[in-house]
Design a protein around this motif. Structure first.
Motif, PDB file in Angstrom:
ATOM      1  N   GLY A 225       0.731  -1.274   0.189  1.00  0.00           N
ATOM      2  CA  GLY A 225      -0.079  -0.034   0.003  1.00  0.00           C
ATOM      3  C   GLY A 225       0.771   1.277   0.033  1.00  0.00           C
ATOM      4  O   GLY A 225       0.319   2.360  -0.322  1.00  0.00           O
ATOM      5  N   ARG A 226       1.878   1.317   0.219  1.00  0.00           N
ATOM      6  CA  ARG A 226       2.883   2.379   0.145  1.00  0.00           C
ATOM      7  C   ARG A 226       3.481   2.322  -1.089  1.00  0.00           C
ATOM      8  O   ARG A 226       4.140   1.479  -1.718  1.00  0.00           O
ATOM      9  CB  ARG A 226       3.990   2.465   1.259  1.00  0.00           C
ATOM     10  N   PRO A 227       3.382   3.859  -1.886  1.00  0.00           N
ATOM     11  CA  PRO A 227       3.986   3.899  -3.185  1.00  0.00           C
ATOM     12  C   PRO A 227       5.332   3.767  -3.289  1.00  0.00           C
ATOM     13  O   PRO A 227       6.083   4.352  -2.353  1.00  0.00           O
ATOM     14  CB  PRO A 227       3.125   5.225  -3.597  1.00  0.00           C
ATOM     15  N   PHE A 228       5.753   3.209  -4.329  1.00  0.00           N
ATOM     16  CA  PHE A 228       7.345   3.270  -4.621  1.00  0.00           C
ATOM     17  C   PHE A 228       7.766   4.705  -4.868  1.00  0.00           C
ATOM     18  O   PHE A 228       6.840   5.582  -5.320  1.00  0.00           O
ATOM     19  CB  PHE A 228       7.752   2.467  -5.750  1.00  0.00           C
ATOM     20  N   ASN A 229       9.132   4.838  -4.760  1.00  0.00           N
ATOM     21  CA  ASN A 229       9.706   6.083  -4.756  1.00  0.00           C
ATOM     22  C   ASN A 229       9.904   6.435  -6.333  1.00  0.00           C
ATOM     23  O   ASN A 229       9.203   7.344  -6.949  1.00  0.00           O
ATOM     24  CB  ASN A 229      11.008   6.121  -4.385  1.00  0.00           C
ATOM     25  N   SER A 230      10.648   5.717  -7.090  1.00  0.00           N
ATOM     26  CA  SER A 230      10.942   5.745  -8.497  1.00  0.00           C
ATOM     27  C   SER A 230      11.873   4.564  -8.794  1.00  0.00           C
ATOM     28  O   SER A 230      13.067   4.560  -8.894  1.00  0.00           O
ATOM     29  CB  SER A 230      11.724   7.081  -9.095  1.00  0.00           C
ATOM     30  N   VAL A 231      11.093   3.611  -9.220  1.00  0.00           N
ATOM     31  CA  VAL A 231      11.732   2.203  -9.519  1.00  0.00           C
ATOM     32  C   VAL A 231      12.524   2.562 -10.814  1.00  0.00           C
ATOM     33  O   VAL A 231      12.178   2.922 -11.608  1.00  0.00           O
ATOM     34  CB  VAL A 231      10.489   1.127  -9.914  1.00  0.00           C
ATOM     35  N   ASN A 232      13.975   2.039 -10.585  1.00  0.00           N
ATOM     36  CA  ASN A 232      15.071   2.069 -11.324  1.00  0.00           C
ATOM     37  C   ASN A 232      15.303   0.967 -12.263  1.00  0.00           C
ATOM     38  O   ASN A 232      15.581   1.193 -13.626  1.00  0.00           O
ATOM     39  CB  ASN A 232      16.046   2.897 -10.552  1.00  0.00           C
ATOM     40  N   ASP A 233      15.758  -0.130 -11.634  1.00  0.00           N
ATOM     41  CA  ASP A 233      16.194  -1.035 -12.805  1.00  0.00           C
ATOM     42  C   ASP A 233      15.674  -2.483 -12.100  1.00  0.00           C
ATOM     43  O   ASP A 233      15.344  -2.614 -10.878  1.00  0.00           O
ATOM     44  CB  ASP A 233      17.643  -1.010 -12.757  1.00  0.00           C
ATOM     45  N   VAL A 234      15.826  -3.513 -12.936  1.00  0.00           N
ATOM     46  CA  VAL A 234      15.085  -4.677 -12.522  1.00  0.00           C
ATOM     47  C   VAL A 234      15.796  -5.920 -13.319  1.00  0.00           C
ATOM     48  O   VAL A 234      16.325  -5.836 -14.303  1.00  0.00           O
ATOM     49  CB  VAL A 234      13.587  -4.758 -13.071  1.00  0.00           C
ATOM     50  N   VAL A 235      15.554  -7.159 -12.642  1.00  0.00           N
ATOM     51  CA  VAL A 235      16.230  -8.326 -13.341  1.00  0.00           C
ATOM     52  C   VAL A 235      15.274  -9.516 -12.792  1.00  0.00           C
ATOM     53  O   VAL A 235      14.516  -9.651 -11.862  1.00  0.00           O
ATOM     54  CB  VAL A 235      17.689  -8.761 -12.701  1.00  0.00           C
TER      55      VAL A 235
ATOM     56  N   ASP B 181      14.039 -18.611 -10.863  1.00  0.00           N
ATOM     57  CA  ASP B 181      12.808 -19.230 -10.219  1.00  0.00           C
ATOM     58  C   ASP B 181      11.682 -18.321 -10.554  1.00  0.00           C
ATOM     59  O   ASP B 181      10.604 -18.705 -10.293  1.00  0.00           O
ATOM     60  CB  ASP B 181      13.044 -19.366  -8.770  1.00  0.00           C
ATOM     61  N   GLY B 182      11.803 -17.032 -11.376  1.00  0.00           N
ATOM     62  CA  GLY B 182      10.790 -16.560 -11.968  1.00  0.00           C
ATOM     63  C   GLY B 182      10.357 -15.071 -11.171  1.00  0.00           C
ATOM     64  O   GLY B 182       9.579 -14.618 -11.300  1.00  0.00           O
ATOM     65  N   CYS B 183      11.412 -15.086  -9.887  1.00  0.00           N
ATOM     66  CA  CYS B 183      10.967 -13.989  -9.131  1.00  0.00           C
ATOM     67  C   CYS B 183      11.605 -12.540  -9.733  1.00  0.00           C
ATOM     68  O   CYS B 183      12.620 -12.805 -10.518  1.00  0.00           O
ATOM     69  CB  CYS B 183      11.835 -14.325  -7.750  1.00  0.00           C
ATOM     70  N   ILE B 184      11.352 -11.437  -9.409  1.00  0.00           N
ATOM     71  CA  ILE B 184      11.561 -10.149  -9.984  1.00  0.00           C
ATOM     72  C   ILE B 184      12.509  -9.488  -8.801  1.00  0.00           C
ATOM     73  O   ILE B 184      11.725  -9.145  -7.937  1.00  0.00           O
ATOM     74  CB  ILE B 184      10.517  -9.548 -10.594  1.00  0.00           C
ATOM     75  N   TRP B 185      13.667  -9.007  -8.985  1.00  0.00           N
ATOM     76  CA  TRP B 185      14.214  -8.274  -8.131  1.00  0.00           C
ATOM     77  C   TRP B 185      14.484  -6.794  -8.933  1.00  0.00           C
ATOM     78  O   TRP B 185      14.883  -6.641 -10.189  1.00  0.00           O
ATOM     79  CB  TRP B 185      15.559  -8.830  -7.948  1.00  0.00           C
ATOM     80  N   PHE B 186      14.324  -5.772  -7.881  1.00  0.00           N
ATOM     81  CA  PHE B 186      14.442  -4.339  -8.453  1.00  0.00           C
ATOM     82  C   PHE B 186      14.803  -3.581  -7.287  1.00  0.00           C
ATOM     83  O   PHE B 186      14.678  -3.979  -6.277  1.00  0.00           O
ATOM     84  CB  PHE B 186      13.067  -3.989  -8.963  1.00  0.00           C
ATOM     85  N   THR B 187      15.217  -2.179  -7.861  1.00  0.00           N
ATOM     86  CA  THR B 187      15.506  -1.078  -7.228  1.00  0.00           C
ATOM     87  C   THR B 187      14.816   0.052  -7.150  1.00  0.00           C
ATOM     88  O   THR B 187      13.925   0.145  -8.062  1.00  0.00           O
ATOM     89  CB  THR B 187      17.252  -0.787  -7.430  1.00  0.00           C
ATOM     90  N   ASP B 188      14.714   0.736  -5.974  1.00  0.00           N
ATOM     91  CA  ASP B 188      13.813   1.871  -5.805  1.00  0.00           C
ATOM     92  C   ASP B 188      14.436   3.055  -4.941  1.00  0.00           C
ATOM     93  O   ASP B 188      14.196   3.249  -3.788  1.00  0.00           O
ATOM     94  CB  ASP B 188      12.483   1.533  -5.053  1.00  0.00           C
ATOM     95  N   PRO B 189      15.282   3.828  -5.867  1.00  0.00           N
ATOM     96  CA  PRO B 189      16.044   5.155  -4.995  1.00  0.00           C
ATOM     97  C   PRO B 189      14.938   6.213  -5.343  1.00  0.00           C
ATOM     98  O   PRO B 189      13.666   6.044  -5.501  1.00  0.00           O
ATOM     99  CB  PRO B 189      17.133   5.222  -6.214  1.00  0.00           C
ATOM    100  N   ILE B 190      15.313   7.420  -5.037  1.00  0.00           N
ATOM    101  CA  ILE B 190      14.557   8.603  -4.826  1.00  0.00           C
ATOM    102  C   ILE B 190      14.781   9.615  -5.910  1.00  0.00           C
ATOM    103  O   ILE B 190      14.576  10.892  -5.588  1.00  0.00           O
ATOM    104  CB  ILE B 190      14.635   9.214  -3.532  1.00  0.00           C
ATOM    105  N   TYR B 191      15.348   9.374  -6.941  1.00  0.00           N
ATOM    106  CA  TYR B 191      15.805  10.072  -7.963  1.00  0.00           C
ATOM    107  C   TYR B 191      14.644  11.022  -8.604  1.00  0.00           C
ATOM    108  O   TYR B 191      14.338  12.092  -8.870  1.00  0.00           O
ATOM    109  CB  TYR B 191      16.411   9.479  -9.148  1.00  0.00           C
TER     110      TYR B 191
END
Length: 235
Positions: free
Chosen positions: A141-151, A155-165
């Motif tokens: 329920g808490r909005p992400f900041n500005s999702v940046n990159d993803v791999v 196993d099909g799971c998604i990993w990603f970063t969320d900085p404040i740019y």
């Protein structure tokens, strides 16, 4: 098209020669002068010899900040003249990083969002009319900041970063979450923060056996353009 001197490459580990060979060459395939069209993503669709990329920021028609998704078609045999198609996908706002969706030929993009549009992960079809759908836009329920990159992991799971740019650059609201690395399992809709303590988590990549996840911290340069050599600029 023109050849580029391959000696400009800086090689820090001799193992890299196993990838590029003894006499690597670089060839300029396409150049767009009107705006910085090739910045991030770099999602290649082997079945159609097509490359999806996202631009750097540039002023839109009304002066607003804009990022353009493009498709570069290299031709079935790779011998034709590359063509450049600008893709309009209004639901993916300020796209940045991207990756091949392991379940098909779709592209999973990071949308950094805007003051009104959400930040998160969006799946876009790689064929016209390039329909898109939101995969994830909040952390419980808490909005992400500005999702940046993803791999993806195997196993099909998604990993990603969320900085404040996005906030620093003036197109996102104040952060409601720390700058973290997340793991999302589409099969169960389970999401968790897997790494914190970063200032500006950015690119990420798994080692070949997926025993290590490498994450870059680009805190050296902030969204307002300020730099400080005492801040993190490392992996």
């Amino acid at each position: 098209m023109a050849d580029i001197d391959a000696s400009i490459w800086k090689i820090h580990d001799a193992e890299f020669h196993k990838l590029i060979g003894k006499s690597p060459t670089l060839e300029l395939l396409l150049s767009v002068e009107e705006y910085p069209f090739a910045h991030e993503a770099g999602v290649f669709i082997p079945s159609r010899n097509e490359l999806f990329i996202t631009s750097n920021q540039f002023p839109g028609p009304g002066g607003e900040k804009k990022i353009q998704i493009s498709k570069i078609s290299l031709g079935r045999d790779g011998c034709g003249v590359p063509t450049h198609e600008e893709i309009r996908c209004d639901s993916i706002c300020m796209a940045n990083g991207g990756v091949n969706d392991i379940r098909g030929d779709d592209v999973l993009f990071c949308a950094q969002g805007s003051m009104t549009a959400p930040s998160g992960l969006f799946r876009m079809s790689s064929v016209p009319p390039y329909q898109a759908e939101a995969v994830l836009t909040s952390f419980y329920g808490r909005p992400f900041n500005s999702v940046n990159d993803v791999v993806f992991s195997s196993d099909g799971c998604i990993w990603f970063t969320d900085p404040i740019y996005g906030f620093e650059q003036g197109y996102r609201p104040p952060p409601s979450l720390p700058s973290q690395v997340y793991r999302f399992d589409p099969s169960t809709s389970s999401i968790r923060a897997v790494a914190d303590g970063f200032k500006r988590p950015n690119g990420l990549c798994f080692s070949p056996d997926e025993s290590v996840l490498y994450v870059t911290d680009t805190d050296y340069i902030h969204g307002d353009g300020s730099t400080d050599p005492s801040r993190a600029s490392s992996m």
